[in-house]
Design an enzyme around this catalytic site. Sequence first.
Site, mmCIF file in Angstrom:
data_model
loop_
_atom_site.group_PDB
_atom_site.id
_atom_site.type_symbol
_atom_site.label_atom_id
_atom_site.label_comp_id
_atom_site.label_asym_id
_atom_site.label_seq_id
_atom_site.Cartn_x
_atom_site.Cartn_y
_atom_site.Cartn_z
ATOM 1 N N ILE A 150 1.517 -1.204 0.045
ATOM 2 C CA ILE A 150 -0.397 -0.388 0.099
ATOM 3 C C ILE A 150 0.734 1.088 -0.419
ATOM 4 O O ILE A 150 1.509 1.848 0.707
ATOM 5 C CB ILE A 150 -0.541 0.280 1.400
ATOM 6 C CG1 ILE A 150 -1.948 -1.781 1.482
ATOM 7 C CG2 ILE A 150 -1.889 1.207 1.422
ATOM 8 C CD1 ILE A 150 -2.579 -1.749 2.303
ATOM 9 N N ASP A 229 0.569 26.179 -38.803
ATOM 10 C CA ASP A 229 0.300 26.847 -38.204
ATOM 11 C C ASP A 229 -0.064 28.221 -37.880
ATOM 12 O O ASP A 229 0.300 29.860 -37.423
ATOM 13 C CB ASP A 229 1.422 26.983 -36.641
ATOM 14 C CG ASP A 229 1.193 27.111 -35.792
ATOM 15 O OD1 ASP A 229 -0.322 26.736 -34.995
ATOM 16 O OD2 ASP A 229 2.049 28.100 -34.473
#
Length: 457
Positions: A150, A229
């Site tokens: 854990i 772009d």
Amino acid sequence: MRATIRNVNNISASPIADIAGNIMGDTFSYVTLVGDVIHPGNLNIINEASKRGKVIVGLLTDKAILSRQHPPFLDYDKREIIIKNIKNVEMVVPQEDWCGEDNLRKYKPRYVVHGDDWVSNSMSTIREETIKIVSEWGGEVVDIPYTRGITGSVINTARREFGITPERRLSSLRRLLEAKPLIRIMEVHSGISGLIVEHTEIEKDDGLHYFDGMWSSSLTDSTSKGKPDIEAVDLTTRMQNLTSILECTTKPLIYDGDTGGKMEHFVFTVRTLERNGISAVIIEDKVGLKRNSLFGTSVEQNLAPIDEFCDKIHAGKNAQLTKDFMIIARLESIIAGHSVDEALERAHAYVGAGADGIMIHSKDKSGMDIKEFCTRFRETNKSTPIVLVPTTYNQFKEKEFQEWGANIIIYANHMLRASYPAMVKVAECILENERSLEADDMCMPIKQILTLIPEFK
């Protein structure tokens, strides 16, 4: 006086010294917790601490957690409510760093109880510091055998697989800005690049290093579609691509909004992004056909009039439905050949119009114009976030940008730039050898690609 270091397996019934942890006759044990997800390991630490005295929990603040780990799912107030209601917890106090020196000196606990994982991991220096502090009053550091299987990383992995709601993702950028001095953002242009940013992390001496969020670049998005772009890809098309990224990630995303388009259209862009859980949009103060800023003055770069851009910011802020969404103004003054003075004038005007942050851009490789801007802006504005995109001036470390006053660093195009030469190399290798065998070492194993995306259960 030396601190005693004790393992839980060697507990004795020795008398407790009155000089340590004795507040109004009570002996205290001190435990540091994140408290985001309570598991048996946390309860075991608290129970072992309660055997030695009344338990004070130093609950790490968001800021403290983010200095070494991923952000907690729950904010401090919610975590505090949970911890206060755990059996054997006497008191919960905020802890502003992982050592908690201020709390230790204030309460002088007889015992500091911690999992023994900090003996050998990156927390070992904090353990040594804690031992040194509690030795001043004869306190003891007690190392409890760590609960295996854990860990915070396991919990975070499970949480990422479960997913996130748009509302929680939307608010996560502001929460990070409040708790973390510098935020690290990486460009994404596809689901797989999003997964890489989501899961890539390395452990260093000062804790876990990872990307805090993602950048949806108009450059890399349009390039990946084979288009220039120049704002040729509309919002609807870009949102289709973003959906594939949002579906497999949980981190906040900042959207490259180019100029924002017409003011009347920008308000709908804000609503669309906000509805989908995107945390922020960055718009630049240019007009006309968009040309990438890294062309500099080699192409025409025209700035918008200050009042018009302020009106666009104001309209966008009025359109958003939540206080969490951010509109960040991108300054193109230096890109267009203007002075830092002109950039500062615009920055203060944009903040006055409601901008939630300022991005200053430059293609100068020295970075000194950026440093000057940040330093001077911070002289009169201490709080508005500064965003930097160090594509050309990338010789500086993140810590240096933080010292200049920056809050967000965007690595704006590196994922796509890295993928293109790798793909070209594989393609050329196959052509050269007339088979793919020689390219195997350049590719991830087929089994790994088949299991990269877990099936939904």
